[in-house]
Structure formats: structure tokens, C-alpha cells
Design an enzyme around this catalytic site. Sequence first.
Site, PDB file in Angstrom:
ATOM      1  N   SER A 188       0.869  -1.191   0.000  1.00 56.94           N
ATOM      2  CA  SER A 188       0.000   0.000   0.000  1.00 56.94           C
ATOM      3  C   SER A 188       0.899   1.232   0.000  1.00 56.94           C
ATOM      4  O   SER A 188       2.055   1.164   0.448  1.00 56.94           O
ATOM      5  CB  SER A 188      -0.865  -0.001   1.264  1.00 56.94           C
ATOM      6  OG  SER A 188      -1.494   1.247   1.448  1.00 56.94           O
ATOM      7  N   TYR A 212      -1.981  -0.827  10.459  1.00 59.14           N
ATOM      8  CA  TYR A 212      -1.987  -1.062   9.008  1.00 59.14           C
ATOM      9  C   TYR A 212      -0.711  -0.517   8.357  1.00 59.14           C
ATOM     10  O   TYR A 212      -0.038  -1.220   7.601  1.00 59.14           O
ATOM     11  CB  TYR A 212      -3.231  -0.422   8.395  1.00 59.14           C
ATOM     12  CG  TYR A 212      -3.417  -0.737   6.927  1.00 59.14           C
ATOM     13  CD1 TYR A 212      -3.818  -2.007   6.522  1.00 59.14           C
ATOM     14  CD2 TYR A 212      -3.189   0.231   5.950  1.00 59.14           C
ATOM     15  CE1 TYR A 212      -3.987  -2.302   5.174  1.00 59.14           C
ATOM     16  CE2 TYR A 212      -3.363  -0.058   4.601  1.00 59.14           C
ATOM     17  CZ  TYR A 212      -3.771  -1.324   4.210  1.00 59.14           C
ATOM     18  OH  TYR A 212      -3.937  -1.620   2.878  1.00 59.14           O
TER      19      TYR A 212
HETATM   20  N1  LIG Z   1      -8.607  -1.215  -1.168  1.00 61.03           N
HETATM   21  C1  LIG Z   1      -7.657  -0.336  -0.930  1.00 61.03           C
HETATM   22  O1  LIG Z   1      -7.874   0.896  -0.870  1.00 61.03           O
HETATM   23  C2  LIG Z   1      -6.253  -0.806  -0.757  1.00 61.03           C
HETATM   24  C3  LIG Z   1      -5.234   0.131  -0.894  1.00 61.03           C
HETATM   25  C4  LIG Z   1      -3.928  -0.294  -0.752  1.00 61.03           C
HETATM   26  C5  LIG Z   1      -3.645  -1.616  -0.486  1.00 61.03           C
HETATM   27  N2  LIG Z   1      -4.667  -2.511  -0.350  1.00 61.03           N
HETATM   28  C6  LIG Z   1      -4.304  -3.900  -0.059  1.00 61.03           C
HETATM   29  O2  LIG Z   1      -4.786  -4.706  -1.103  1.00 61.03           O
HETATM   30  C7  LIG Z   1      -5.068  -6.025  -0.616  1.00 61.03           C
HETATM   31  C8  LIG Z   1      -6.486  -6.410  -1.013  1.00 61.03           C
HETATM   32  O3  LIG Z   1      -7.379  -5.488  -0.426  1.00 61.03           O
HETATM   33  P1  LIG Z   1      -8.866  -5.309  -0.956  1.00 61.03           P
HETATM   34  O4  LIG Z   1      -9.221  -3.899  -0.741  1.00 61.03           O
HETATM   35  O5  LIG Z   1      -8.997  -5.919  -2.290  1.00 61.03           O
HETATM   36  O6  LIG Z   1      -9.624  -6.135   0.183  1.00 61.03           O
HETATM   37  P2  LIG Z   1     -10.804  -7.195   0.118  1.00 61.03           P
HETATM   38  O7  LIG Z   1     -11.736  -6.903  -0.995  1.00 61.03           O
HETATM   39  O8  LIG Z   1     -11.315  -7.253   1.521  1.00 61.03           O
HETATM   40  O9  LIG Z   1     -10.030  -8.533  -0.212  1.00 61.03           O
HETATM   41  C9  LIG Z   1      -9.204  -9.151   0.738  1.00 61.03           C
HETATM   42  C10 LIG Z   1      -9.078 -10.604   0.376  1.00 61.03           C
HETATM   43  O10 LIG Z   1      -8.241 -11.251   1.346  1.00 61.03           O
HETATM   44  C11 LIG Z   1      -8.862 -12.462   1.743  1.00 61.03           C
HETATM   45  N3  LIG Z   1      -8.397 -12.765   3.084  1.00 61.03           N
HETATM   46  C12 LIG Z   1      -8.455 -11.993   4.195  1.00 61.03           C
HETATM   47  N4  LIG Z   1      -7.946 -12.648   5.244  1.00 61.03           N
HETATM   48  C13 LIG Z   1      -7.535 -13.859   4.786  1.00 61.03           C
HETATM   49  C14 LIG Z   1      -6.939 -14.995   5.384  1.00 61.03           C
HETATM   50  N5  LIG Z   1      -6.640 -15.033   6.687  1.00 61.03           N
HETATM   51  N6  LIG Z   1      -6.655 -16.051   4.605  1.00 61.03           N
HETATM   52  C15 LIG Z   1      -6.951 -16.045   3.288  1.00 61.03           C
HETATM   53  N7  LIG Z   1      -7.520 -15.004   2.662  1.00 61.03           N
HETATM   54  C16 LIG Z   1      -7.814 -13.928   3.416  1.00 61.03           C
HETATM   55  C17 LIG Z   1     -10.366 -12.209   1.633  1.00 61.03           C
HETATM   56  O11 LIG Z   1     -11.169 -13.351   1.392  1.00 61.03           O
HETATM   57  P3  LIG Z   1     -11.877 -14.232   2.563  1.00 61.03           P
HETATM   58  O12 LIG Z   1     -12.652 -13.287   3.410  1.00 61.03           O
HETATM   59  O13 LIG Z   1     -12.702 -15.231   1.805  1.00 61.03           O
HETATM   60  O14 LIG Z   1     -10.745 -14.907   3.293  1.00 61.03           O
HETATM   61  C18 LIG Z   1     -10.387 -11.342   0.362  1.00 61.03           C
HETATM   62  O15 LIG Z   1     -10.409 -12.173  -0.784  1.00 61.03           O
HETATM   63  C19 LIG Z   1      -4.867  -5.961   0.897  1.00 61.03           C
HETATM   64  O16 LIG Z   1      -3.579  -6.458   1.207  1.00 61.03           O
HETATM   65  C20 LIG Z   1      -4.931  -4.474   1.191  1.00 61.03           C
HETATM   66  O17 LIG Z   1      -4.215  -4.125   2.338  1.00 61.03           O
HETATM   67  C21 LIG Z   1      -5.972  -2.138  -0.480  1.00 61.03           C
END
Ligand SMILES: NC(=O)c1ccc[n+]([C@@H]2O[C@H](COP(=O)([O-])OP(=O)(O)OC[C@H]3O[C@@H](n4cnc5c(N)ncnc54)[C@H](OP(=O)(O)O)[C@@H]3O)[C@@H](O)[C@H]2O)c1
Length: 257
Positions: free
Chosen positions: A146, A160
Site C-alpha cells: 500500500s 496497518y
Molecule cells: N482497497 C484499498 O484501498 C487498498 C489500498 C492499498 C492496499 N490494499 C491492499 O490490497 C489487498 C487487497 O485489499 P482489498 O481492498 O482488495 O480487500 P478485500 O476486498 O477485503 O479482499 C481481501 C481478500 O483477502 C482475503 N483474506 C483476508 N484474510 C484472509 C486470510 N486469513 N486467509 C486467506 N484469505 C484472506 C479475503 O477473502 P476471505 O474473506 O474469503 O478470506 C479477500 O479475498 C490488501 O492487502 C490491502 O491491504 C488495499
Amino acid sequence: MEDVFSLKGKNAIVIGGAGGIGQSIAKGLAFYGANVAIASRKLAGLEQAAQEIKEEVGKDIKIFQVDSSEEGSIKELVAAVAADMGKVDILVNSQGYNVKHNALEFPMDEWDALFKVNVKGVMMCCKEFAAVMSKQNYGKIINISSVRGSRACGGGNAAYCSSKGALDMMTRTLAVELAPYNITVNAIGPALTETKMVASFLAKDPGGKERYAKSIPLGRIGYTDDIIGASVFLASAASSYVTGQVIYPDGGLTAIG
Ligand SMILES: NC(=O)c1ccc[n+]([C@@H]2O[C@H](COP(=O)([O-])OP(=O)(O)OC[C@H]3O[C@@H](n4cnc5c(N)ncnc54)[C@H](OP(=O)(O)O)[C@@H]3O)[C@@H](O)[C@H]2O)c1
């Protein structure tokens, strides 16, 4: 000249591929030719994501259940993927979450739980899949970090931001240690991207989306498909000589400090 972005014949596993950024990455890797599997905890989300990707790209996506914070679950995943797919060329770690608390009141059990997924869990996935890749003398690992890994902010983000800073340094260190096995390790650092994870935060902050968009040089928040280009680059031969880097599809946010 060869198509250096082609992923034909490559096998990819996207952890956290059921929704959000991981789903877009899985879709992009499949579009560019990879055989793709997605993995996370909840079967229903995995099935839905696989169906949506099939509708957009026309390819079957394999699904595996895993809790990436548990070492035993990861070992089972590695064995299941090896039995089903054989080699693993590309690992994407997109699992992760945020929990916000004022630093003066941060519950340390929640801190530990977050680090277990965002840091230790990613390390365990890298470790176990790199063991497979090292025998192949080939691998591409992509960790989803991030802008918060290098750019501090308030608002209860101590855990975070710290976890993503740790992930950036883990990425660089593993890049050095795994280079002799021809495994590259890089990270992608998105800025605020419209997903379920941020929807809950934005819902509590009326006008927050517009305010954030104004702070971005390109004038908008990110969409999950904004991450596809960097992930295909880092998964393909186009990045053969790139390792230990963090690429920021962030609308220019990190360019302004
Ligand atoms: N969205 C943003 O603004 C943003 C910005 C910068 C970075 N990021 C990073 O991008 C990545 C994805 O974020 P996102 O926004 O796409 O979030 P998201 O839609 O909540 O997706 C997160 C994914 O991780 C899985 N997950 C969570 N805990 C897990 C575990 N213990 N074991 C296996 N799978 C797990 C969830 O599926 P299940 O619930 O089925 O396990 C889900 O598929 C993260 O690392 C986040 O920090 C996001």
C-alpha cells in the site's frame, strides 16, 4: 520479438483473489494467458469470483480454501495446488485488511491479529511457495502492499501502516535471498482503491471519497482494474530484471511526498 507480457503456460495462484484487488489481478493474469487459481477462506466468495472472472475472460479459474494466517492451512494449500496444477510460477499475496484505532487505545490483540494476516501470513505463503519455486529455478512473487507502507497518516492506521512497511522490507529482503533461485519478489502499493474493504470506511465518512480524490494528482480514487497493468508486468518476462521493488499505481500520490 517475443511477447514479454504473455503468461501463456504459466500457473498462478492469487491468495485473497475472491474479490477486490486480488480478483482484478486474477482476471488480468488469466486474460494474459495464465492458468489461474484463487484462494481465500470463504468458499462462497471464491465461487462467485471465479464465476465473474469466467464471464469476463472466458477462462475457468480454480479455487482453493485457505486461512493464510495458519501455517498448517498454507502447507495444505501448497500440497493441493501442487497435486492439481503441478508447477507454480506466480504467487500473488493480496490478502490483508485494516483495523483502525486511536494509537493511545489500540487493542494489542487486534494488532497481533492484523500482523498475523498482513505480515506473518504473507511470509509463510512466500516461504512455502518459494520452496516449490526454488526447485523449478523459476518464480514470480507479488505482494500487495500500500502507499501506507511508506507514507504515514493518522486516523487510527498505526497497525496497518506498520504492517505494510514491514511487508515492503520483507519484499526487498526476500528478493535478495531468493534471487539465486531465479525468483523475483516485488510489491505493488495501491492508493485508496474502491473495494469492499474501503467501502465500510468510506460509509462512515461522508464526502471522504471526494476529499481523497482531490489529494490525488490524477484527481480520482483508484479502481481495482488499475492494478492489473503492474501485476501483469511483475508476473511476466517483462520484469525479468526487476526485483525488490514496490510499484505504485496510485494516481501520483507518492510523487508528491
Ligand atoms: N482497497 C484499498 O484501498 C487498498 C489500498 C492499498 C492496499 N490494499 C491492499 O490490497 C489487498 C487487497 O485489499 P482489498 O481492498 O482488495 O480487500 P478485500 O476486498 O477485503 O479482499 C481481501 C481478500 O483477502 C482475503 N483474506 C483476508 N484474510 C484472509 C486470510 N486469513 N486467509 C486467506 N484469505 C484472506 C479475503 O477473502 P476471505 O474473506 O474469503 O478470506 C479477500 O479475498 C490488501 O492487502 C490491502 O491491504 C488495499
